[in-house]
Scaffold this active site. Structure first.
Site, PDB file in Angstrom:
ATOM      1  N   ASP A 176      16.662 -30.382  13.328  1.00 33.26           N
ATOM      2  CA  ASP A 176      16.128 -31.590  12.815  1.00 33.26           C
ATOM      3  C   ASP A 176      14.844 -31.363  12.487  1.00 33.26           C
ATOM      4  O   ASP A 176      14.286 -30.908  12.378  1.00 33.26           O
ATOM      5  CB  ASP A 176      15.596 -32.180  14.665  1.00 33.26           C
ATOM      6  CG  ASP A 176      16.386 -34.441  14.437  1.00 33.26           C
ATOM      7  OD1 ASP A 176      16.849 -34.298  13.550  1.00 33.26           O
ATOM      8  OD2 ASP A 176      17.035 -33.694  15.357  1.00 33.26           O
ATOM      9  N   HIS A 219      25.156 -30.868  19.615  1.00 34.16           N
ATOM     10  CA  HIS A 219      24.601 -31.293  19.299  1.00 34.16           C
ATOM     11  C   HIS A 219      22.650 -31.177  19.791  1.00 34.16           C
ATOM     12  O   HIS A 219      22.799 -30.681  20.672  1.00 34.16           O
ATOM     13  CB  HIS A 219      24.576 -32.136  19.558  1.00 34.16           C
ATOM     14  CG  HIS A 219      24.033 -33.503  19.805  1.00 34.16           C
ATOM     15  ND1 HIS A 219      23.348 -34.224  20.056  1.00 34.16           N
ATOM     16  CD2 HIS A 219      23.556 -34.508  18.604  1.00 34.16           C
ATOM     17  CE1 HIS A 219      22.580 -35.340  20.156  1.00 34.16           C
ATOM     18  NE2 HIS A 219      22.927 -34.921  19.418  1.00 34.16           N
TER      19      HIS A 219
END
Length: 751
Positions: free
Chosen positions: A338, A306
Site C-alpha cells: 500500500d 491482504h
C-alpha cells in the site's frame, strides 16, 4: 526407552559450553528500550533462561524448539535503526516459529555473539534432526526437569503428584502410588531419571494401540512380516504396495535389532510407526511437490495476503518488514504493498488515513528480494495499491528495477502477446507486478487508461464493503496520474475494472485481472455461479476482506475457492479458523503456495456451480466415517495447577454449501493426558475435491465458551484411510508435540 545423554545434547561443544556458563546480553526492543539481561542455556540442553539482574526471582524461558532461525548482524528493523550504536558483529536476532515476535540481542564482544549464534544454530539443527525416539526422550527429560523442583536429580512421590497435574492427568492417589512403587525398583522412595522413564512408559501405555496390535499378531508379542502386510492391506488400505512398505516400516521404526533380523515388529515399533509421518492422517506423497506446475496461472489457487505490511489491526497496528518475512515464510505468493507519497521524495508503505506506522517502499522491495524464494521458487505477485503522485511512482519504478534486477519480470516471456497466462513453472524465480497499466501489451503506443482501477476504487464504486464509500477515489483514472516507467513494469497482472461476465467473455485479455470484495463475490456466486467459474479458468481474480473489518479479521476463503478464485487475500497476521483453512489447503504440494484447482474449475466450458454440485459431470459423492478413538497429551490451557481439561473433539467440513457440516464427540471429564472417546462421526461429501476437513479439540466449559486446545486442517483428498494419528497445531499454526488424536478413518462411495 533409552536416555543416552549423548543422543540429544552437545555439551562438549565449546559454543554450547559458553551458553551454559551464561552471558550478559542486551535485549533491544526499540531505540529507547535497551536493557541488559542474563541469558544461559540450562542443563537439559534445550531451555534458554533469562532474567534481569534486578528482577528478584522473576525470569523467562523458551525452548530451542520454539526457534526457527538465528539471523546474524543488523537483520531486523530494530537493529538496523541502531546500526550506528551497535556494530553488526555484536548483533543477532532470534526468530521464533509462528507469529511470536523476534528477540533482538546485542553481545558484549564479537566472540560472545558468535558463540551464541553458532551454539543456537547447532541446537536448532539437533532438534530438527531428532528421530521419533530421541524426540520422546527429550520430552520425558523436559518433564523430569520441570517436576524436579529442588533440582536433586530425584523425584519424590509428592513431586510426581504435582507433575501429573502439570501433565493434565487426574489420577487417584492410590493408582498413582501403585505406578510410582512399580517404577521405584530400588525402593528408595524417589525416582531417578531412568526409573522416571520407566514410570512414564507405564503411564503412557496405549491400550487402544495394543488392541489393534493384538488383532493382527498371532502370538501377541510380535507382528510377522505377513501379519504387518495384512494390517497394511486390510486396515490402512494400501493395496499392492503393502509388501514393500511393511519391510520399510520395520527397518525404519522397529527399535529391536533382533526383531529387525527376523523381519518382525514389536508393539513398541508398531506404536512408533503409527505416531510417525507414515502413520499420519496426511498422505506423505501429497506433502511433496507432486502436481503438474505447467498449466496457466489461472488454473491454480495461490496463497495470498491482504495488508501484508501489518503485524496487527489496520487502524493502529505496526507496519513492519517482519510481516512480509512472516507471510513469505508461510508460503504466501501474493503480497500487498500500500504505497503513499512520503517525505524526502521516498514513497512509504502503510494503511492510509489511519494511525498505522510507516515503512519505506524501498525497504519492502529489498525484503522481497531477500525472502521471496526462501521456501518456494514459484512466482511472487506484488499487488500494488498505488496512492502516489507520478513523481514518486517513478521513484518506485526505479527501486523495483534496481533492487530486484533480473528477479522482476518486465516483458512477456517469449516476446509474444499471450493467449493464455504462463505457468508457475515458466515463471519460477520471478516477481510479477500487479498494478495499473497504460494501454495493453498489444498496443503499448495507445496510451489509454480509461479502464484501469485499484481495489480501493473498486470498493469506492458503490460497494457496501467500503467504510468510506462517499470518499472520491484516491487516484483518478486519467493518464496524467500514472507514471509511464511504473506502467511498463506491469506484464501479466494488469488491474482493470470488472464490467460483468459478458463483457469479459468478448473483450477481456488473459493478463487483465479484477479485484472483488467479499460481498461482491458472494453476490456473483449466487447470481451467476457457473459464469464466475468459467471466468476464473481464463483470468485471475483477487478477492479481499471488507474494509469494515478494521480489526483485521478474515472472511471464510472457502466461498471464494468454490468459485475458482485464485488470489484469495487473507490477513495472515490474524490467527483463527480462516487461516487454519488457508494453511490446510496450502500444506499440500510442497507448501509451495500454488495448488492445482480441480479439473471442473479449469475447464473453460465448465457448468459447475457450487450451489448444485450434483449437476457436475462425473459427480461422485463420498461417505467419510471417522472413529475418534483417543487423544494423547493435550496441551494445558489453564495453567492453574489443579485445573485439568475436559476435552471434546469436533470435526468440521468446509466445501460447497451442501458439504458444510460439523459434529462432535462427548467430553471426557478431567483427562487431557490420554482421553478415550471411541465415538464415530459420519459425513456425506458431495464435492470431495474442494472439501477441507478440520479437527478441533476443545476444553469443555458449561459456564462459558470452550477453550481451544489444538486443531489440524487438511484437504479431503489428502486423507489417508485407516488407523492414523493427527498431530495437533496451536492457534498460531505451529506444532505442539506430542499432542495428537488417534482415529480410524474409512472413505467409501455414497450409494
Amino acid at each position: 526407552m533409552s536416555t543416552k545423554k549423548s543422543g540429544n545434547r552437545v555439551p562438549d561443544d565449546p559454543d554450547v559450553k559458553l551458553m551454559m556458563g551464561g552471558s550478559t546480553l542486551r535485549k533491544v526492543k526499540s531505540r529507547s528500550w535497551k536493557k541488559q539481561r542474563h541469558f544461559c542455556l540450562l542443563e537439559d540442553g534445550s531451555t534458554i533462561w533469562y532474567k534481569s539482574r534486578w528482577a528478584g526471582k522473576g525470569h523467562s524461558t523458551f525452548s530451542v524448539t520454539d526457534l526457527e532461525a538465528v539471523r546474524e548482524g543488523h537483520q531486523s528493523e530494530v537493529l538496523l535503526s541502531l546500526a550506528e550504536e551497535f556494530p553488526a558483529e555484536l548483533c543477532f536476532t532470534l526468530v521464533f516459529h509462528g507469529r511470536q515476535g523476534n528477540l533482538d540481542l546485542v553481545a558484549e564482544s564479537p566472540e560472545e555473539a558468535q558463540a551464541w549464534i553458532k551454539g543456537i544454530r547447532k541446537l536448532i539443527h539437533k532438534a530438527q534432526t531428532m528421530d521419533e525416539q530421541e524426540r520422546l526422550d527429550q520430552w520425558v527429560r523436559d518433564w523430569f526437569q520441570k517436576a524436579d523442583k529442588n533440582k536433586d536429580g530425584k523425584m519424590t512421590f509428592k513431586e510426581v503428584k504435582t507433575l501429573l497435574k502439570m501433565m493434565n492427568v487426574d489420577m487417584n492417589e492410590e493408582h498413582a502410588l501403585h505406578l510410582f512403587t512399580m517404577a521405584d525398583r530400588s525402593e528408595s522412595g524417589s525416582l531417578e531419571i531412568e526409573q522416571f522413564v520407566h514410570f512414564y512408559k507405564i503411564l503412557t501405555q496405549r491400550d487402544e494401540v495394543w488392541k489393534v496390535f493384538q488383532d493382527y499378531s498371532g502370538d501377541g508379542e510380535m507382528l510377522t512380516l505377513e501379519e504387518l502386510e495384512s494390517f497394511l492391506t486390510v486396515e490402512q488400505q494400501e493395496g499392492e504396495q503393502s509388501s514393500r512398505h511393511a519391510q520399510e516400516l520395520i527397518q525404519q521404526y522397529e527399535p529391536s535389532e533382533t526383531a529387525k533380523k527376523q523381519s518382525a515388529m514389536s508393539l513398541e515399533g508398531f506404536q512408533m510407526y503409527l505416531c510417525s509421518q507414515d502413520g499420519s492422517i496426511f498422505k506423505p506423497e501429497h506433502l511433496e511437490l507432486h502436481q503438474d506446475m505447467s498449466q496457466p496461472l489461472s488454473h491454480y489457487f495461490i496463497s495470498s495476503s491482504h495488508n501484508t505490511y501489518l503485524l496487527e489491526d489496520q487502524l493502529r497496528g505496526q507496519s513492519s518488514l517482519e510481516a512480509y518475512i512472516q507471510a513469505l515464510k508461510r508460503g504466501c505468493r501474493c503480497v500487498e504493498v500500500d504505497c503513499w507519497d512520503g517525505g524526502d521524495g521516498e514513497p512509504v508503505v502503510y494503511h492510509g488515513h489511519t494511525f498505522t506506522s510507516k515503512i519505506l517502499f524501498r525497504d519492502v522491495i529489498s525484503t522481497l528480494r531477500d525472502y521471496a524464494f526462501k521456501v518456494s521458487d514459484f512466482p511472487v505477485i506484488v499487488s500494488l495499491e498505488n496512492h502516489c503522485g507520478v513523481e514518486q511512482q517513478t521513484v518506485m519504478a526505479n527501486h523495483l528495477k534496481q533492487i530486484l534486477g533480473d528477479l522482476l519480470l518486465t516483458a512477456p516471456l517469449d516476446g509474444q502477446i499471450p493467449q493464455q497466462l504462463p505457468s508457475p513453472q515458466e515463471l519460477r524465480g520471478k516477481i510479477l507486478l500487479k498494478a495499473k497499466k497504460i494501454g495493453g501489451l498489444e498496443e503499448c503506443l495507445d496510451e489509454t487508461l480509461a479502464d484501469d482501477v485499484s481495489d480501493e476504487e473498486e470498493a469506492a464504486d458503490g460497494d457496501a464493503d467500503s467504510p468510506n464509500t462517499e470518499e472520491p477515489p484516491a487516484v483518478k483514472n486519467d493518464e496524467s496520474n500514472v507514471s509511464r516507467e511504473l506502467s511498463d513494469l506491469v506484464v501479466y497482472c494488469k488491474s482493470v475494472h470488472f464490467h460483468g461476465f459478458e463483457h469479459a467473455r468478448s473483450n477481456a485479455k488473459c493478463y487483465e485481472m479484477s479485484s472483488f470484495s467479499e460481498s461482491k463475490v458472494k453476490k456473483l456466486a449466487k447470481d451467476a455461479g457457473s459464469e464466475f467459474v468459467q471466468y476464473n479458468t481464463r483470468q485471475l481474480s483477487r478477492t479481499y476482506p471488507s474494509g469494515l473489518r478494521t480489526d483485521s479479521s478474515n472472511y471464510n476463503p472457502q466461498d471464494m475457492w468454490n468459485m475458482g478464485c485464485q488470489i484469495v487475500a487473507l490477513n495472515f497476521q490474524t490467527a483463527g479458523l480462516e487461516m487454519d483453512l488457508n494453511d490446510g489447503l496450502f500444506r499440500q504440494n510442497g507448501c509451495c503456495g500454488y495448488v492445482l484447482k480441480p479439473d471442473f474449475l479449469r475447464d473453460a466450458d465448465s457448468q459447475f456451480s457450487p450451489e448444485n454440485p450434483e449437476e457436475q459431470r462425473g459427480y461422485k459423492p463420498l461417505r467419510l466415517s471417522i472413529q475418534v478413538i483417543s487423544g494423547q497429551q493435550l496441551p494445558k490451557v489453564n495453567q492453574k495447577e489443579r485445573s485439568i481439561a475436559d476435552p471434546l473433539v469436533r470435526v468440521e467440513i468446509y466445501g460447497v454449501p451442501q458439504d458444510q457440516a460439523k459434529d462432535e464427540t462427548s467430553y471426557i471429564i478431567n483427562n487431557g493426558f490420554n482421553p478415550v472417546w471411541n465415538e464415530t462421526l459420519n459425513f456425506n461429501v458431495h464435492t470431495p475435491e474442494l472439501a477441507l476437513v478440520r479437527f478441533v479439540v476443545e476444553d469443555y466449559d458449561k459456564a462459558s465458551r470452550n477453550d481451544f486446545l489444538g486443531q489440524f486442517t487438511l484437504p479431503f483428498t489428502c486423507i489417508q484411510a485407516g488407523y492414523r494419528h493427527i498431530h495437533l497445531l496451536s492457534k498460531d499454526g505451529t506444532p505442539i508435540p506430542p499432542s495428537s488424536l488417534f482415529v480410524n478413518i474409512s472413505i467409501s462411495e455414497l450409494t
